[in-house]
Design a protein around this motif. Structure first.
Motif, mmCIF file in Angstrom:
data_model
loop_
_atom_site.group_PDB
_atom_site.id
_atom_site.type_symbol
_atom_site.label_atom_id
_atom_site.label_comp_id
_atom_site.label_asym_id
_atom_site.label_seq_id
_atom_site.Cartn_x
_atom_site.Cartn_y
_atom_site.Cartn_z
ATOM 1 N N ASN A 290 0.830 -1.211 0.000
ATOM 2 C CA ASN A 290 0.000 0.000 0.000
ATOM 3 C C ASN A 290 0.861 1.258 0.000
ATOM 4 O O ASN A 290 0.505 2.255 -0.627
ATOM 5 N N LEU B 271 1.947 1.772 -3.465
ATOM 6 C CA LEU B 271 0.824 2.295 -4.256
ATOM 7 C C LEU B 271 0.628 3.781 -3.973
ATOM 8 O O LEU B 271 0.372 4.572 -4.887
ATOM 9 N N THR C 139 -4.491 7.895 -3.616
ATOM 10 C CA THR C 139 -4.941 6.567 -3.219
ATOM 11 C C THR C 139 -5.588 6.635 -1.839
ATOM 12 O O THR C 139 -5.054 7.234 -0.919
ATOM 13 N N GLU D 75 -3.825 -3.801 -7.017
ATOM 14 C CA GLU D 75 -2.615 -3.456 -6.275
ATOM 15 C C GLU D 75 -2.920 -3.050 -4.834
ATOM 16 O O GLU D 75 -2.052 -3.109 -3.977
#
Length: 194
Positions: free
Chosen positions: A146, A149, A156, A166
């Motif tokens: 995370n 990402l 996000t 993802e």
């Protein structure tokens, strides 16, 4: 048995949280923060009154009590805001906003106290339970994925759960307990003519 419906809307949103957000943002790197503001909430459900009773306080009047249980479903949306630091004004500003749609389940118990044939006081407590997905930062491997990402996409947030493979997410059961107090006006049933 009875049927009820109701709704609420938060007009002010997170206006009262912006000062706190600015204090947190000034300490974070990067200067981004996810904030959740309540929006619209509507619900419908059934009421079941299995018992009732009467109280005669101090011998002055008879008060009718109707105990009830409530069960139902609703719809809610939240504004998920990505806040950023505006260094020029030293305040938090909304950099990006998204909507999160939820289906809350509720159950509760309450009492209606009839002061007269036309007016009752209502006290009830409700548990609102909602399943939601959030980014998983507890599991070390999921947390690292995370973070990677987040470094690719500064916007996000939890709404990426289910949208991209993802994002590593976990399902949570959010609960809220609300006690409410209100009054009701009733149209008394006409007495039968003798």
């Amino acid at each position: 048995f009875g049927i009820e419906c109701g709704g609420m809307y938060a007009f002010l949103g997170g206006a009262n949280q912006k000062d706190l957000a600015a204090a947190v943002l000034s300490l974070t790197d990067p200067n981004k923060l996810e904030s959740t503001d309540p929006g619209l909430f509507v619900h419908a459900g059934i009421l079941w009154s299995p018992m009732y009773g009467k109280i005669n306080p101090f011998g002055l009047s008879v008060i009718n009590l109707d105990f009830f249980f409530a069960l139902g479903l609703g719809y809610a949306y939240e504004e998920i805001e990505v806040l950023a630091m505006d260094w020029g004004t030293s305040s938090a500003v909304v950099d990006q906003a998204f909507q999160n749609h939820l289906v809350p389940f509720h159950l509760g118990v309450g009492v209606k106290i009839f002061a007269s044939r036309g007016f009752s006081l209502r006290i009830d407590g409700r548990f609102y339970l909602t399943l939601d997905q959030i980014l998983d930062f507890k599991d070390p491997r999921a947390a690292q994925a995370n973070r990677n990402l987040l470094s690719k996409n500064e916007y996000t947030n939890r709404l990426d759960c289910g949208q991209t493979d993802e994002a590593h997410c976990v399902t949570t059961l959010a609960s809220t307990f609300i006690v409410s107090l209100g009054g009701s006006i009733w149209v008394p049933k006409m007495r039968a003519e003798d």
